[in-house]
Motif scaffolding. Structure first.
Motif, mmCIF file in Angstrom:
data_model
loop_
_atom_site.group_PDB
_atom_site.id
_atom_site.type_symbol
_atom_site.label_atom_id
_atom_site.label_comp_id
_atom_site.label_asym_id
_atom_site.label_seq_id
_atom_site.Cartn_x
_atom_site.Cartn_y
_atom_site.Cartn_z
ATOM 1 N N ALA A 105 1.818 9.620 -5.971
ATOM 2 C CA ALA A 105 2.338 10.792 -5.291
ATOM 3 C C ALA A 105 3.522 11.330 -6.450
ATOM 4 O O ALA A 105 3.110 12.506 -6.841
ATOM 5 C CB ALA A 105 2.884 10.887 -4.243
ATOM 6 N N LYS A 111 0.750 -1.203 0.027
ATOM 7 C CA LYS A 111 -0.054 0.060 0.009
ATOM 8 C C LYS A 111 0.811 1.245 -0.060
ATOM 9 O O LYS A 111 0.601 2.362 -0.702
ATOM 10 C CB LYS A 111 -0.916 0.010 1.297
ATOM 11 C CG LYS A 111 -1.980 -0.944 1.126
ATOM 12 C CD LYS A 111 -2.936 -0.794 2.455
ATOM 13 C CE LYS A 111 -3.977 -1.763 2.263
ATOM 14 N NZ LYS A 111 -5.142 -1.967 3.547
ATOM 15 N N LYS A 119 2.516 1.799 -3.406
ATOM 16 C CA LYS A 119 1.256 2.128 -4.352
ATOM 17 C C LYS A 119 1.060 3.898 -4.089
ATOM 18 O O LYS A 119 1.023 4.579 -5.066
ATOM 19 C CB LYS A 119 0.110 1.612 -4.211
ATOM 20 C CG LYS A 119 -0.950 1.856 -5.118
ATOM 21 C CD LYS A 119 -2.085 1.101 -4.927
ATOM 22 C CE LYS A 119 -3.355 1.391 -5.833
ATOM 23 N NZ LYS A 119 -4.741 0.439 -5.649
ATOM 24 N N GLN A 120 0.937 4.278 -2.752
ATOM 25 C CA GLN A 120 0.843 5.756 -2.557
ATOM 26 C C GLN A 120 2.073 6.392 -3.086
ATOM 27 O O GLN A 120 1.937 7.486 -3.581
ATOM 28 C CB GLN A 120 0.742 5.760 -0.948
ATOM 29 C CG GLN A 120 -0.732 5.036 -0.590
ATOM 30 C CD GLN A 120 -0.756 5.125 0.976
ATOM 31 O OE1 GLN A 120 0.045 5.472 1.381
ATOM 32 N NE2 GLN A 120 -1.640 5.078 1.356
ATOM 33 N N LYS A 121 3.352 6.095 -2.828
ATOM 34 C CA LYS A 121 4.426 6.604 -3.405
ATOM 35 C C LYS A 121 4.463 6.940 -5.004
ATOM 36 O O LYS A 121 4.802 8.028 -5.300
ATOM 37 C CB LYS A 121 5.831 5.995 -2.987
ATOM 38 C CG LYS A 121 5.954 5.839 -1.406
ATOM 39 C CD LYS A 121 7.293 5.156 -1.130
ATOM 40 C CE LYS A 121 7.664 5.082 0.391
ATOM 41 N NZ LYS A 121 8.740 4.436 0.590
#
Length: 267
Positions: A216, A208, A211-213
């Motif tokens: 962004a 997770k 995925k967020q990195k």
């Protein structure tokens, strides 16, 4: 096997088995190294057992391979124990893969060979539990629940086995978490070790976070492109349909230069 004299309670059982471990995500060489290490531990066990019992290495290896359960009488006959304490009897029964010894339950589902104990319906009376003070124990459903201190004092062998099992499980968890470590997830791994999070939950958290990195990073790239004006180059050239070829080239070159100037000025 380290004691000068080994005494088993009447009704107690002893089990000898091969050493075990777990490997997560290793290469072939990792599994070979682990197997070699386990063989060394087994050879050490065989050496100790041989000195104690007088049995041959071949006999002991066969007993380890099949996870041999010994009654107190058999343990004395083979030489694993010296004598049986008649005054301290052990009451035990088996329900499925869970053994109950003097009211303390142990799960043997991970073992290939479970002890041959009577079923609870064959018992004339319920397993006895030693009396403990109300301050140190609680009762649930007619079964006395011991705390760790009482378990340690009254059943030291079971307590030692449970602690060893817990240490092995925690060591395996730590090793598996270390194998998940990669640049950028150091904080997640450290937090998992500190809080006792499982390996599977930590792996999901890492996925997770990655995925967020990525999301962004993509948003930042898009924002940088918008701020630089580079996205306007193609638009301006396309809208200038009536200009001559030379004018189109000049307009495109000017747009690119303006975009780079914007990028350079924002750095």
């Amino acid at each position: 096997m380290a004691g000068d004299k080994i005494v088993m309670a009447k009704g107690a059982m002893m089990m000898i088995h091969n050493p075990m471990t777990s490997i997560y995500g290793g290469e072939a060489k990792d599994f070979r190294e682990a197997a070699d290490f386990l063989d060394k531990i087994r050879d050490s066990l065989v050496s100790v057992y041989a000195d104690r019992t007088g049995l041959s290495s071949e006999e002991l290896i066969q007993m380890l391979d099949v996870e041999t359960w010994l009654s107190a009488e058999e343990a004395v006959d083979f030489g694993f124990a010296d004598e049986i304490e008649e005054s301290t009897a052990v009451t035990a029964y088996m329900r499925g893969a869970v053994a109950s010894v003097n009211g303390v339950h142990m799960d043997f589902s991970r073992f290939l060979n479970v002890p041959k104990l009577p079923e609870p319906n064959n018992q004339r009376q319920r397993p006895a539990v030693r009396t403990v003070s109300p301050q140190n124990a609680s009762t649930h459903g007619g079964v006395t629940i011991l705390n760790l201190e009482d378990l340690k004092n009254q059943f030291p062998d079971i307590y030692t086995a449970a602690v060893a099992e817990g240490v092995t499980a925690e060591r395996t968890r730590m090793q598996a978490l270390d194998e998940l470590h990669a640049p950028g997830n150091t904080e997640l791994i450290a937090n998992a070790k500190a809080t006792g999070a499982s390996v599977s939950d930590t792996a999901v958290a890492i996925i997770k976070a990655e995925k967020q990195k990525r999301a962004a990073a993509g948003n930042n790239m898009q924002q940088d492109a918008n701020n630089s004006g580079i996205n306007m180059v193609v638009t301006i050239a396309a809208e200038d349909g009536k200009a001559t070829l030379e004018e189109k080239l000049n307009n495109t070159a000017k747009s690119i230069a303006d975009a780079f100037n914007n990028i350079r000025g924002s750095v």
